[in-house]
Structure formats: C-alpha cells, structure tokens
Design a protein around this motif. Structure first.
Motif, PDB file in Angstrom:
ATOM      1  N   VAL A  21       0.929  -1.311   0.163  1.00 33.76           N
ATOM      2  CA  VAL A  21       0.033  -0.155  -0.015  1.00 33.76           C
ATOM      3  C   VAL A  21       0.778   1.340  -0.253  1.00 33.76           C
ATOM      4  O   VAL A  21       2.053   1.344   0.701  1.00 33.76           O
ATOM      5  CB  VAL A  21      -1.132   0.108   1.115  1.00 33.76           C
ATOM      6  N   SER A  22       0.112   2.380  -0.502  1.00 33.30           N
ATOM      7  CA  SER A  22       0.884   3.648  -0.575  1.00 33.30           C
ATOM      8  C   SER A  22       0.547   4.323   0.811  1.00 33.30           C
ATOM      9  O   SER A  22      -0.041   3.723   1.659  1.00 33.30           O
ATOM     10  CB  SER A  22       0.131   4.654  -1.580  1.00 33.30           C
ATOM     11  N   ALA A  27      -2.819   5.019   5.568  1.00 31.85           N
ATOM     12  CA  ALA A  27      -3.657   6.159   6.583  1.00 31.85           C
ATOM     13  C   ALA A  27      -4.985   6.020   6.312  1.00 31.85           C
ATOM     14  O   ALA A  27      -5.850   5.994   7.287  1.00 31.85           O
ATOM     15  CB  ALA A  27      -3.415   7.534   5.943  1.00 31.85           C
ATOM     16  N   GLU A  28      -5.534   5.470   5.259  1.00 27.64           N
ATOM     17  CA  GLU A  28      -6.971   5.230   5.056  1.00 27.64           C
ATOM     18  C   GLU A  28      -7.087   4.040   5.859  1.00 27.64           C
ATOM     19  O   GLU A  28      -8.237   3.845   6.565  1.00 27.64           O
ATOM     20  CB  GLU A  28      -7.357   4.777   3.719  1.00 27.64           C
ATOM     21  N   LEU A  29      -6.517   2.872   5.645  1.00 25.77           N
ATOM     22  CA  LEU A  29      -6.609   1.722   6.566  1.00 25.77           C
ATOM     23  C   LEU A  29      -6.425   1.835   7.978  1.00 25.77           C
ATOM     24  O   LEU A  29      -7.377   1.378   8.820  1.00 25.77           O
ATOM     25  CB  LEU A  29      -5.301   0.581   6.064  1.00 25.77           C
ATOM     26  N   LYS A  30      -5.662   2.750   8.428  1.00 24.98           N
ATOM     27  CA  LYS A  30      -5.504   3.080   9.846  1.00 24.98           C
ATOM     28  C   LYS A  30      -7.152   3.720  10.282  1.00 24.98           C
ATOM     29  O   LYS A  30      -7.352   3.507  11.416  1.00 24.98           O
ATOM     30  CB  LYS A  30      -4.377   3.999  10.284  1.00 24.98           C
ATOM     31  N   ALA A  31      -7.404   4.706   9.628  1.00 28.85           N
ATOM     32  CA  ALA A  31      -8.599   5.440   9.864  1.00 28.85           C
ATOM     33  C   ALA A  31      -9.927   4.506  10.146  1.00 28.85           C
ATOM     34  O   ALA A  31     -10.679   4.507  10.777  1.00 28.85           O
ATOM     35  CB  ALA A  31      -8.738   6.632   8.919  1.00 28.85           C
ATOM     36  N   ALA A  32      -9.750   3.470   9.225  1.00 29.75           N
ATOM     37  CA  ALA A  32     -10.786   2.450   9.306  1.00 29.75           C
ATOM     38  C   ALA A  32     -10.748   1.283  10.391  1.00 29.75           C
ATOM     39  O   ALA A  32     -11.509   0.521  10.282  1.00 29.75           O
ATOM     40  CB  ALA A  32     -10.925   1.820   7.780  1.00 29.75           C
ATOM     41  N   GLY A  33      -9.712   1.584  11.019  1.00 29.04           N
ATOM     42  CA  GLY A  33      -9.662   0.348  12.121  1.00 29.04           C
ATOM     43  C   GLY A  33      -8.351  -0.393  12.087  1.00 29.04           C
ATOM     44  O   GLY A  33      -8.260  -1.472  12.746  1.00 29.04           O
ATOM     45  N   HIS A  80      -7.529 -12.527  13.059  1.00 24.56           N
ATOM     46  CA  HIS A  80      -6.729 -12.773  11.867  1.00 24.56           C
ATOM     47  C   HIS A  80      -6.876 -11.940  10.418  1.00 24.56           C
ATOM     48  O   HIS A  80      -6.167 -11.779   9.701  1.00 24.56           O
ATOM     49  CB  HIS A  80      -6.747 -14.424  11.596  1.00 24.56           C
ATOM     50  N   ASP A  81      -7.874 -11.415  10.330  1.00 24.62           N
ATOM     51  CA  ASP A  81      -8.581 -10.658   9.110  1.00 24.62           C
ATOM     52  C   ASP A  81      -8.552  -9.234   9.475  1.00 24.62           C
ATOM     53  O   ASP A  81      -8.789  -8.419   8.609  1.00 24.62           O
ATOM     54  CB  ASP A  81     -10.108 -11.205   8.798  1.00 24.62           C
ATOM     55  N   LEU A  82      -7.659  -8.784  10.586  1.00 18.90           N
ATOM     56  CA  LEU A  82      -7.388  -7.104  10.761  1.00 18.90           C
ATOM     57  C   LEU A  82      -6.382  -6.783   9.743  1.00 18.90           C
ATOM     58  O   LEU A  82      -5.260  -7.557   9.592  1.00 18.90           O
ATOM     59  CB  LEU A  82      -7.170  -7.211  11.863  1.00 18.90           C
ATOM     60  N   PRO A  83      -6.733  -5.810   9.169  1.00 18.15           N
ATOM     61  CA  PRO A  83      -5.716  -5.034   8.191  1.00 18.15           C
ATOM     62  C   PRO A  83      -4.518  -4.720   9.049  1.00 18.15           C
ATOM     63  O   PRO A  83      -4.622  -4.104   9.940  1.00 18.15           O
ATOM     64  CB  PRO A  83      -6.330  -3.931   7.551  1.00 18.15           C
ATOM     65  N   VAL A  84      -3.505  -5.071   8.609  1.00 22.52           N
ATOM     66  CA  VAL A  84      -2.076  -4.770   9.274  1.00 22.52           C
ATOM     67  C   VAL A  84      -1.180  -4.385   8.239  1.00 22.52           C
ATOM     68  O   VAL A  84      -0.884  -5.075   7.089  1.00 22.52           O
ATOM     69  CB  VAL A  84      -1.519  -5.969  10.195  1.00 22.52           C
ATOM     70  N   VAL A  85      -0.550  -3.166   8.433  1.00 22.82           N
ATOM     71  CA  VAL A  85       0.523  -2.566   7.541  1.00 22.82           C
ATOM     72  C   VAL A  85       1.719  -2.346   8.206  1.00 22.82           C
ATOM     73  O   VAL A  85       1.971  -1.730   9.147  1.00 22.82           O
ATOM     74  CB  VAL A  85       0.012  -1.184   6.950  1.00 22.82           C
ATOM     75  N   VAL A  86       2.633  -3.295   7.858  1.00 18.17           N
ATOM     76  CA  VAL A  86       4.005  -3.232   8.493  1.00 18.17           C
ATOM     77  C   VAL A  86       5.012  -1.999   7.911  1.00 18.17           C
ATOM     78  O   VAL A  86       4.935  -2.044   6.768  1.00 18.17           O
ATOM     79  CB  VAL A  86       4.719  -4.516   8.433  1.00 18.17           C
ATOM     80  N   ILE A  87       5.680  -1.245   8.568  1.00 18.21           N
ATOM     81  CA  ILE A  87       6.307  -0.053   8.279  1.00 18.21           C
ATOM     82  C   ILE A  87       7.840  -0.475   8.704  1.00 18.21           C
ATOM     83  O   ILE A  87       8.014  -0.529   9.861  1.00 18.21           O
ATOM     84  CB  ILE A  87       5.616   1.026   8.752  1.00 18.21           C
ATOM     85  N   ALA A 109      -2.305  -8.801   6.263  1.00 16.95           N
ATOM     86  CA  ALA A 109      -1.164  -8.166   6.349  1.00 16.95           C
ATOM     87  C   ALA A 109      -0.225  -7.834   5.041  1.00 16.95           C
ATOM     88  O   ALA A 109      -0.498  -8.631   4.131  1.00 16.95           O
ATOM     89  CB  ALA A 109      -0.313  -9.054   7.059  1.00 16.95           C
ATOM     90  N   THR A 110       0.180  -6.547   5.103  1.00 19.63           N
ATOM     91  CA  THR A 110       0.866  -6.146   3.865  1.00 19.63           C
ATOM     92  C   THR A 110       1.971  -5.099   4.524  1.00 19.63           C
ATOM     93  O   THR A 110       2.132  -5.034   5.768  1.00 19.63           O
ATOM     94  CB  THR A 110      -0.030  -5.587   3.034  1.00 19.63           C
ATOM     95  N   ASP A 111       2.753  -4.225   3.584  1.00 19.07           N
ATOM     96  CA  ASP A 111       3.536  -3.376   3.792  1.00 19.07           C
ATOM     97  C   ASP A 111       3.350  -2.031   3.294  1.00 19.07           C
ATOM     98  O   ASP A 111       2.725  -1.904   2.095  1.00 19.07           O
ATOM     99  CB  ASP A 111       5.015  -4.021   4.011  1.00 19.07           C
ATOM    100  N   LEU A 112       4.047  -1.005   3.836  1.00 21.65           N
ATOM    101  CA  LEU A 112       4.020   0.341   3.320  1.00 21.65           C
ATOM    102  C   LEU A 112       5.115   0.487   2.202  1.00 21.65           C
ATOM    103  O   LEU A 112       6.307   0.114   2.498  1.00 21.65           O
ATOM    104  CB  LEU A 112       4.268   1.235   4.493  1.00 21.65           C
ATOM    105  N   ILE A 113       4.778   0.670   1.036  1.00 20.09           N
ATOM    106  CA  ILE A 113       5.777   0.955  -0.120  1.00 20.09           C
ATOM    107  C   ILE A 113       6.463   2.323   0.293  1.00 20.09           C
ATOM    108  O   ILE A 113       6.181   3.352   0.383  1.00 20.09           O
ATOM    109  CB  ILE A 113       4.939   1.325  -1.550  1.00 20.09           C
ATOM    110  N   GLY A 114       7.831   2.122   0.500  1.00 18.47           N
ATOM    111  CA  GLY A 114       8.689   2.987   0.532  1.00 18.47           C
ATOM    112  C   GLY A 114       8.901   3.381   2.174  1.00 18.47           C
ATOM    113  O   GLY A 114       9.513   4.162   2.596  1.00 18.47           O
TER     114      GLY A 114
END
Length: 128
Positions: A21-22, A27-33, A80-87, A109-114
């Motif tokens: 994710v960008s 930021a959108e995923l965080k705002a959505a929980g 287990h289905d919670l959106p997680v963005v690793v940075i 689970a995914t990560d932040l591009i850049g």
C-alpha cells in the motif's frame, strides 16, 4: 541446482504475494480501524519520529505480538482478518515481515511502499 538465493530474489518473491500500500492508503486503513506497525529500530524512531497511533513492535517480537492466538499478543491484535500494515524505514524489511505475518494466518497483512520515509515525504503526520 544452485541453492543460493539473493536477497533481491527473496524480496521479489515476498512482494509477489502482497498487496502493498501507498502512504495514503495506509492512512485510510488506519482510519478504518487497521493497524500500522512500525518495526524500525529505536535509533531510527528517535532520529526521524514516529507515526501517531502506530504500534511500535521490534522486529524480533513481531510474530508474538501480532498473532491473535498468542499469549504474548498486543491487545490490538484481535483477529486474523485485521488489516495490518508493517512499516520499516524504506519498505524492504517490512515486506519480509508482512509475509511472516501472513504465514501466521494474518490474511490482510501487507507493508508500506517506501516505508516511513515515504510516509513522511507524503506529508502525513509524524510525531517527534
């Protein structure tokens, strides 16, 4: 068959299974929980700051803290289905870490591009 693998090959393989994710999408995923999880080491966080509301989890504790079934999980690691963005700092180590979380069953689970540097460059909030 040559069993040696370059780190770039491991990274490409890891990323092929992620919907990275960008900064804006994170930021959108965080705002959505969803959870933003900062795995940078302390010196980088002290130097550059942190993302407000992001969980700070050292890389060597990541799986134990985010596995919803683990006795050592963080209270925020609820499903287990919670959106997680690793940075991480620049978006490399976070790709490998996100794959590890996927192997634990964290399907989103995914990560932040850049990494953090892209977050900051996008003008998103940073706490010093």
């Amino acid at each position: 068959m040559d069993m040696r693998r370059r780190v770039e090959e491991l990274l490409d393989e890891a990323r092929s299974g992620l919907n990275r994710v960008s900064p804006a999408r994170a930021a959108e995923l965080k705002a959505a929980g969803g959870l933003l999880v900062d795995i940078r080491y302390a010196a980088l966080r002290e130097r550059d700051g942190t993302i407000p509301g992001a969980l700070i989890v050292e890389r060597n504790e990541l799986e134990w803290r985010l596995d919803p079934l683990c006795d050592h999980r963080l209270p925020e690691a609820t499903a287990h289905d919670l959106p997680v963005v690793v940075i991480c700092n620049e978006g490399y180590a976070s790709s490998l870490a996100a794959v590890s979380l996927r192997q634990l069953g964290l399907t989103r689970a995914t990560d932040l591009i850049g990494g953090f540097q892209a977050w900051r460059a996008a003008g998103l909030p940073v706490r010093r």
